[in-house]
Enzyme design. Structure first.
Site, PDB file in Angstrom:
ATOM      1  N   HIS A 185       0.812  -1.212   0.000  1.00  0.00           N
ATOM      2  CA  HIS A 185       0.000   0.000   0.000  1.00  0.00           C
ATOM      3  C   HIS A 185       0.846   1.263   0.000  1.00  0.00           C
ATOM      4  O   HIS A 185       0.620   2.178   0.798  1.00  0.00           O
ATOM      5  CB  HIS A 185      -0.958  -0.007   1.212  1.00  0.00           C
ATOM      6  CG  HIS A 185      -2.297   0.537   0.894  1.00  0.00           C
ATOM      7  ND1 HIS A 185      -3.014   1.317   1.744  1.00  0.00           N
ATOM      8  CD2 HIS A 185      -3.067   0.433  -0.213  1.00  0.00           C
ATOM      9  CE1 HIS A 185      -4.165   1.652   1.195  1.00  0.00           C
ATOM     10  NE2 HIS A 185      -4.217   1.122  -0.007  1.00  0.00           N
ATOM     11  N   HIS A 220      -3.286   2.169  12.386  1.00  0.00           N
ATOM     12  CA  HIS A 220      -2.746   1.505  11.176  1.00  0.00           C
ATOM     13  C   HIS A 220      -3.256   0.055  11.217  1.00  0.00           C
ATOM     14  O   HIS A 220      -4.467  -0.173  11.242  1.00  0.00           O
ATOM     15  CB  HIS A 220      -1.222   1.651  11.205  1.00  0.00           C
ATOM     16  CG  HIS A 220      -0.499   1.288   9.943  1.00  0.00           C
ATOM     17  ND1 HIS A 220      -1.117   1.027   8.753  1.00  0.00           N
ATOM     18  CD2 HIS A 220       0.841   1.148   9.691  1.00  0.00           C
ATOM     19  CE1 HIS A 220      -0.206   0.740   7.829  1.00  0.00           C
ATOM     20  NE2 HIS A 220       0.994   0.806   8.372  1.00  0.00           N
ATOM     21  N   MET A 255     -12.920   2.601  14.602  1.00  0.00           N
ATOM     22  CA  MET A 255     -11.830   1.944  13.878  1.00  0.00           C
ATOM     23  C   MET A 255     -12.360   1.147  12.682  1.00  0.00           C
ATOM     24  O   MET A 255     -13.407   0.515  12.768  1.00  0.00           O
ATOM     25  CB  MET A 255     -11.046   1.041  14.822  1.00  0.00           C
ATOM     26  CG  MET A 255     -10.405   1.807  15.946  1.00  0.00           C
ATOM     27  SD  MET A 255      -9.380   3.179  15.336  1.00  0.00           S
ATOM     28  CE  MET A 255      -8.905   3.944  16.859  1.00  0.00           C
ATOM     29  N   GLY A 256     -11.591   1.216  11.608  1.00  0.00           N
ATOM     30  CA  GLY A 256     -12.021   0.537  10.383  1.00  0.00           C
ATOM     31  C   GLY A 256     -12.711   1.482   9.409  1.00  0.00           C
ATOM     32  O   GLY A 256     -13.191   1.050   8.357  1.00  0.00           O
ATOM     33  N   PHE A 257     -12.757   2.770   9.761  1.00  0.00           N
ATOM     34  CA  PHE A 257     -13.339   3.789   8.869  1.00  0.00           C
ATOM     35  C   PHE A 257     -12.312   4.872   8.603  1.00  0.00           C
ATOM     36  O   PHE A 257     -11.485   5.187   9.450  1.00  0.00           O
ATOM     37  CB  PHE A 257     -14.584   4.418   9.502  1.00  0.00           C
ATOM     38  CG  PHE A 257     -15.746   3.487   9.517  1.00  0.00           C
ATOM     39  CD1 PHE A 257     -16.658   3.474   8.466  1.00  0.00           C
ATOM     40  CD2 PHE A 257     -15.894   2.577  10.549  1.00  0.00           C
ATOM     41  CE1 PHE A 257     -17.704   2.567   8.465  1.00  0.00           C
ATOM     42  CE2 PHE A 257     -16.943   1.672  10.561  1.00  0.00           C
ATOM     43  CZ  PHE A 257     -17.850   1.666   9.517  1.00  0.00           C
ATOM     44  N   HIS A 259      -9.615   7.041   5.833  1.00  0.00           N
ATOM     45  CA  HIS A 259      -8.316   6.736   5.252  1.00  0.00           C
ATOM     46  C   HIS A 259      -7.587   8.029   4.942  1.00  0.00           C
ATOM     47  O   HIS A 259      -8.205   9.020   4.587  1.00  0.00           O
ATOM     48  CB  HIS A 259      -8.471   5.903   3.968  1.00  0.00           C
ATOM     49  CG  HIS A 259      -7.215   5.192   3.628  1.00  0.00           C
ATOM     50  ND1 HIS A 259      -6.248   5.758   2.834  1.00  0.00           N
ATOM     51  CD2 HIS A 259      -6.740   3.987   4.005  1.00  0.00           C
ATOM     52  CE1 HIS A 259      -5.242   4.913   2.732  1.00  0.00           C
ATOM     53  NE2 HIS A 259      -5.502   3.838   3.444  1.00  0.00           N
ATOM     54  N   ARG A 268     -10.291  -1.966  -1.688  1.00  0.00           N
ATOM     55  CA  ARG A 268     -10.097  -3.305  -1.110  1.00  0.00           C
ATOM     56  C   ARG A 268     -11.304  -3.733  -0.281  1.00  0.00           C
ATOM     57  O   ARG A 268     -11.520  -4.913  -0.033  1.00  0.00           O
ATOM     58  CB  ARG A 268      -8.849  -3.306  -0.207  1.00  0.00           C
ATOM     59  CG  ARG A 268      -7.601  -2.836  -0.929  1.00  0.00           C
ATOM     60  CD  ARG A 268      -6.483  -2.521   0.042  1.00  0.00           C
ATOM     61  NE  ARG A 268      -6.846  -1.446   0.980  1.00  0.00           N
ATOM     62  CZ  ARG A 268      -6.092  -1.024   1.980  1.00  0.00           C
ATOM     63  NH1 ARG A 268      -4.911  -1.565   2.173  1.00  0.00           N
ATOM     64  NH2 ARG A 268      -6.481  -0.054   2.790  1.00  0.00           N
ATOM     65  N   ASP A 310      -9.725  -2.815   6.889  1.00  0.00           N
ATOM     66  CA  ASP A 310      -9.690  -3.457   8.198  1.00  0.00           C
ATOM     67  C   ASP A 310     -11.067  -3.776   8.762  1.00  0.00           C
ATOM     68  O   ASP A 310     -11.188  -4.633   9.642  1.00  0.00           O
ATOM     69  CB  ASP A 310      -8.923  -2.579   9.190  1.00  0.00           C
ATOM     70  CG  ASP A 310      -7.449  -2.532   8.853  1.00  0.00           C
ATOM     71  OD1 ASP A 310      -6.909  -3.598   8.523  1.00  0.00           O
ATOM     72  OD2 ASP A 310      -6.853  -1.451   8.900  1.00  0.00           O
ATOM     73  N   ARG A 335       2.089  -8.262   4.394  1.00  0.00           N
ATOM     74  CA  ARG A 335       2.797  -7.013   4.089  1.00  0.00           C
ATOM     75  C   ARG A 335       4.314  -7.181   4.042  1.00  0.00           C
ATOM     76  O   ARG A 335       5.007  -6.303   3.499  1.00  0.00           O
ATOM     77  CB  ARG A 335       2.392  -5.938   5.100  1.00  0.00           C
ATOM     78  CG  ARG A 335       2.912  -4.536   4.834  1.00  0.00           C
ATOM     79  CD  ARG A 335       2.514  -3.971   3.477  1.00  0.00           C
ATOM     80  NE  ARG A 335       1.099  -3.828   3.230  1.00  0.00           N
ATOM     81  CZ  ARG A 335       0.354  -2.770   3.573  1.00  0.00           C
ATOM     82  NH1 ARG A 335       0.901  -1.773   4.206  1.00  0.00           N
ATOM     83  NH2 ARG A 335      -0.943  -2.732   3.252  1.00  0.00           N
ATOM     84  N   ARG A 354      15.935  12.129   6.229  1.00  0.00           N
ATOM     85  CA  ARG A 354      16.145  12.922   7.438  1.00  0.00           C
ATOM     86  C   ARG A 354      15.436  14.264   7.215  1.00  0.00           C
ATOM     87  O   ARG A 354      16.035  15.204   6.695  1.00  0.00           O
ATOM     88  CB  ARG A 354      17.639  13.115   7.658  1.00  0.00           C
ATOM     89  CG  ARG A 354      18.071  13.526   9.058  1.00  0.00           C
ATOM     90  CD  ARG A 354      17.536  14.883   9.418  1.00  0.00           C
ATOM     91  NE  ARG A 354      18.101  15.416  10.652  1.00  0.00           N
ATOM     92  CZ  ARG A 354      17.571  16.448  11.280  1.00  0.00           C
ATOM     93  NH1 ARG A 354      16.459  17.039  10.822  1.00  0.00           N
ATOM     94  NH2 ARG A 354      18.148  16.915  12.376  1.00  0.00           N
TER      95      ARG A 354
END
Ligand code: COA
Length: 373
Positions: A185, A220, A255-257, A259, A268, A310, A335, A354
């Site tokens: 990704h 993540h 969570m899961g919503f 991006h 996906r 997710d 991954r 850096r």
């Protein structure tokens, strides 16, 4: 204090070039080396995709056969690594087991000499499930499983070691597809982490271990675990709706919503949602899926937000019999191939990463000796 200054969270900042994948470009939701995720997830297998990522091109039939045989031959763990895994507590988080296992492997089989970077990538990709499930069974019932068992694919290997029996065809295919979806990704947080480590000319195990650390958090990779907790915490779709309305009222993240890159949908998500539905039907257990669907509808209605990969992965993995705290480790297994592709790319075009920070602290101050403070 702003959330990260001028470019909070590096949103929208281009930090490097890549030929590995595109995310969210107009007309192309997600592509790996030019191939759409829809084509790959419907027509390919995880081993083909891992080969594409690690070895740059899709394999032909004989290359694929050789590659699968190579991955199977790399499943066995060094005895010393088994000893390390046996010392890890049973209640450790499986992500910590993979982080530790991968790090220990790097001490026993350091990169270099005959161990090329592609060899290391394949070895890590192939042996992560061995590490996780060897630890899992040993620390639960003292059983030293044969970590090499389980067909000729990564999906079958994982599921066979987990359940100590051959998986159903539907479960195997669904996991294989989800590994494809999770494989790569672009410059997400963990991949960027792996690239930063690589940019110092560190070894590949260090880069992958760092990637695992970055993936662990719920913003993540850990979101699939957190999504499961929400979906399973409430008995009915109505109760789930009420809970989500409360969370939104308190301005909590669901969570899961959402991006960072996708704005309208995660390409996906439709694929994994369909697997989640099929697995739920097959198990004759629609309850979890229906709760997930309701939360999905509420988030659409209230915030115009869409599920990311997710969210329905949680339903799918649950019905594959995967323990919740192994959801993110499955993501790691997939991954590892994408991270490795980025490690190679970073090396090929390297310049130390850096960036600069914008100082917002006090200006020059006179030093006060400790006895006078
Ligand atoms: N639930 C509720 N609200 C959310 C949300 C979520 N999952 N994701 C974003 N929002 C809200 C934010 O609070 C913010 O609201 P505000 O403008 O009123 O402050 C707004 O939507 C914009 O979000 P932003 O903070 O700019 O998103 P981001 O790009 O910084 O973060 C994520 C992206 C993925 C980290 C974020 O959407 C999130 O935390 N999602 C949940 C974790 C998750 O599923 N991670 C897996 C990603 S694949």
């Amino acid at each position: 204090m702003t959330s990260g200054g001028r470019s909070g969270g590096l949103a929208g900042v281009v930090v490097g070039e890549t030929q590995v994948s595109t995310v969210g470009q107009e007309g192309h939701g997600l592509t790996y080396r030019g191939y759409s995720i829809e084509d790959l997830s419907s027509q390919s297998t995880f081993e083909e995709v891992a080969y594409l990522l690690i070895h740059d091109e899709l394999p032909d039939a004989s290359q694929l056969a050789d590659y699968k045989a190579e991955l199977v031959s790399m499943r066995a763990l060094p005895p010393a690594l088994k000893t390390v895994l046996e010392q890890i507590p049973a209640d450790a988080h499986p992500m910590d087991v993979l982080r530790t296992g991968c790090s220990a492997l790097g001490t026993m089989e350091p990169e270099g000499g005959e161990r090329s970077q592609t060899w290391v990538a394949d070895r890590i990709t192939s042996s992560l499930a061995s590490m996780l499930l060897y630890w899992y069974h040993y620390t639960r019932d003292g059983n030293r499983i044969d970590e090499t068992a389980g067909g000729d694919t990564i999906a079958e290997h994982f599921l066979t070691l987990l359940g100590q029996a051959a998986p159903s065809e539907l479960t195997r295919r669904a996991l294989d597809s989800s590994l494809i979806l999770y494989a790569e990704h672009e410059f997400n947080a963990s991949t960027f982490t792996a690239r930063i480590v690589t940019s110092t000319l560190a070894d590949q195990h260090s880069a992958i271990v760092a990637g695992i650390g970055a993936l662990r958090g719920p913003l993540h990779g850990g979101a699939n675990e957190a999504a499961m907790e929400l979906q399973s915490a409430h008995a009915t779709p109505d109760a789930a709706e009420e809970a989500v309305m409360g969370m939104l009222g308190r301005r909590e993240l669901v969570m899961g919503f959402g991006h960072r890159v996708y704005r309208d949908f995660d390409p996906r998500s439709a694929v994994i949602q369909e697997w989640a539905r099929q697995l739920s039907e097959d198990r004759e257990s629609m309850q979890l899926y229906e709760k997930a669907l309701r939360i999905d509808q509420v988030m659409k209605r209230e915030k115009n937000m869409f599920t990311n990969l997710d969210f329905y992965s949680a339903v799918a993995y649950h019905h594959m019999g995967i323990p919740t705290d192994m959801f993110t480790p499955v993501f790691v297994i997939a991954r590892a191939s994408g991270w490795s592709a980025h490690v190679f790319e970073q090396r090929a075009t390297n310049r130390l990463i850096r960036p600069a920070g914008e100082y917002t602290g006090p200006m020059e101050r006179d030093y006060v000796p400790i006895e006078d403070r």
